[in-house]
Design a protein around this motif. Structure first.
Motif, short mmCIF file in Angstrom:
data_model
loop_
_atom_site.label_atom_id
_atom_site.label_comp_id
_atom_site.label_asym_id
_atom_site.label_seq_id
_atom_site.Cartn_x
_atom_site.Cartn_y
_atom_site.Cartn_z
N ASP A 251 1.13 -1.91 0.07
CA ASP A 251 0.17 0.30 0.05
C ASP A 251 0.78 1.27 0.25
OD1 ASP A 251 -2.34 -1.01 -0.34
OD2 ASP A 251 -1.87 -1.75 2.06
N HIS B 61 2.35 1.82 -3.49
CA HIS B 61 1.22 2.21 -4.14
C HIS B 61 1.26 4.20 -4.26
CE1 HIS B 61 -2.98 2.48 -5.91
NE2 HIS B 61 -3.16 3.41 -4.96
N ARG C 126 -4.84 -0.70 -7.41
CA ARG C 126 -4.64 -0.71 -6.06
C ARG C 126 -4.23 -2.12 -6.01
NH1 ARG C 126 -9.38 2.57 -1.94
NH2 ARG C 126 -8.50 4.15 -2.30
N THR D 6 -5.64 -5.20 -0.75
CA THR D 6 -4.91 -3.74 -0.26
C THR D 6 -5.54 -3.40 1.40
OG1 THR D 6 -5.25 -1.17 -0.64
CG2 THR D 6 -7.13 -2.59 -1.05
N GLN E 52 -10.58 5.48 -6.36
CA GLN E 52 -9.66 4.49 -7.32
C GLN E 52 -10.46 3.85 -9.04
OE1 GLN E 52 -10.20 0.92 -5.21
NE2 GLN E 52 -12.66 1.01 -5.01
#
Length: 223
Positions: free
Chosen positions: A96, A99, A114, A118, A125
């Motif tokens: 995460d 990302h 994602r 996640t 998103q």
């Protein structure tokens, strides 16, 4: 509209108090008074991940929580003494964080998918454009073109939709969804076969409420 949305995995994994028995991590009953309890038969620690109240009246030693190290579910235990996270929890948090770093500076229109599993929730998103959802997104895009024309006092060229390119949406809003749509349009007096110059890329922000309210917040030509 028949869109269904996945808001993601909760940021904090619920306590495994109830499902430990199913996974063989906890005896079904407390040991009888006076019975001997060896190291292997000792009940494994359990409790709220926020540790408001620990069921046995005491906080387990950090070493005792190593039993959750290799669980196939992310697990976190927090108390005043320490914060414990098992291996999967640490792995998902690292993914995460990577990302979020890759997404730094991106607009809502260009958000990245994602990572699997996640722990993030809420935010914006990507929305895959399926055959089922495409007609609705095309409708939103045409409304956005009407909005664009009105905002420019109908002095700009009259555009018609060519294609929806991509879409993102804001999750975790109780009243509906905010869509961020990128689409291409062309002046009505030109044909896409004239080449890429005949197409203009737009970005539109459209609100779609569960109460059937619908509003174009903005629509601009992508620079």
């Amino acid at each position: 509209m028949s869109m269904e949305f996945n808001t993601g995995v909760p940021a904090v994994t619920p306590t495994p108090t109830e499902n430990c028995r199913e996974r063989g991590k906890m005896p079904n009953s407390e040991p009888e008074l006076g019975s001997e309890q060896g190291p292997e038969s000792k009940p494994k620690p359990r409790g709220s991940v926020w540790d408001e109240v620990y069921p046995y009246g005491e906080v387990p030693e950090l070493s005792e929580l190593s039993i959750y190290d290799d669980d196939d579910e992310p697990y976190i235990y927090m108390c005043e003494k320490y914060v414990y996270k098992n291996k999967l929890r640490l792995k998902l948090e690292a993914a995460d964080n990577e990302h979020l770093e890759r997404s730094r500076g991106l607009s809502e229109y260009d958000v990245l998918p994602r990572p699997p599993g996640t722990l993030l929730c809420g935010g914006t998103q990507p929305l895959p454009i399926t055959d089922e959802d495409r007609p609705t997104l095309e409708q939103f895009s045409r409304l956005a073109l009407d909005y664009y024309s009105e905002k420019n006092d109908n002095q700009a060229p009259t555009f018609e939709l060519h294609e929806v390119v991509k879409c993102a949406y804001d999750v975790g809003i109780a009243a509906g969804h905010m869509f961020y749509i990128t689409f291409q349009a062309k002046p009505k007096d030109k044909d896409p076969s004239d080449g890429p110059a005949a197409l203009t890329t737009f970005q539109a922000q459209v609100w779609d409420g569960y109460d059937e309210s619908r509003e174009v917040i903005k629509c601009t030509i992508k620079i």
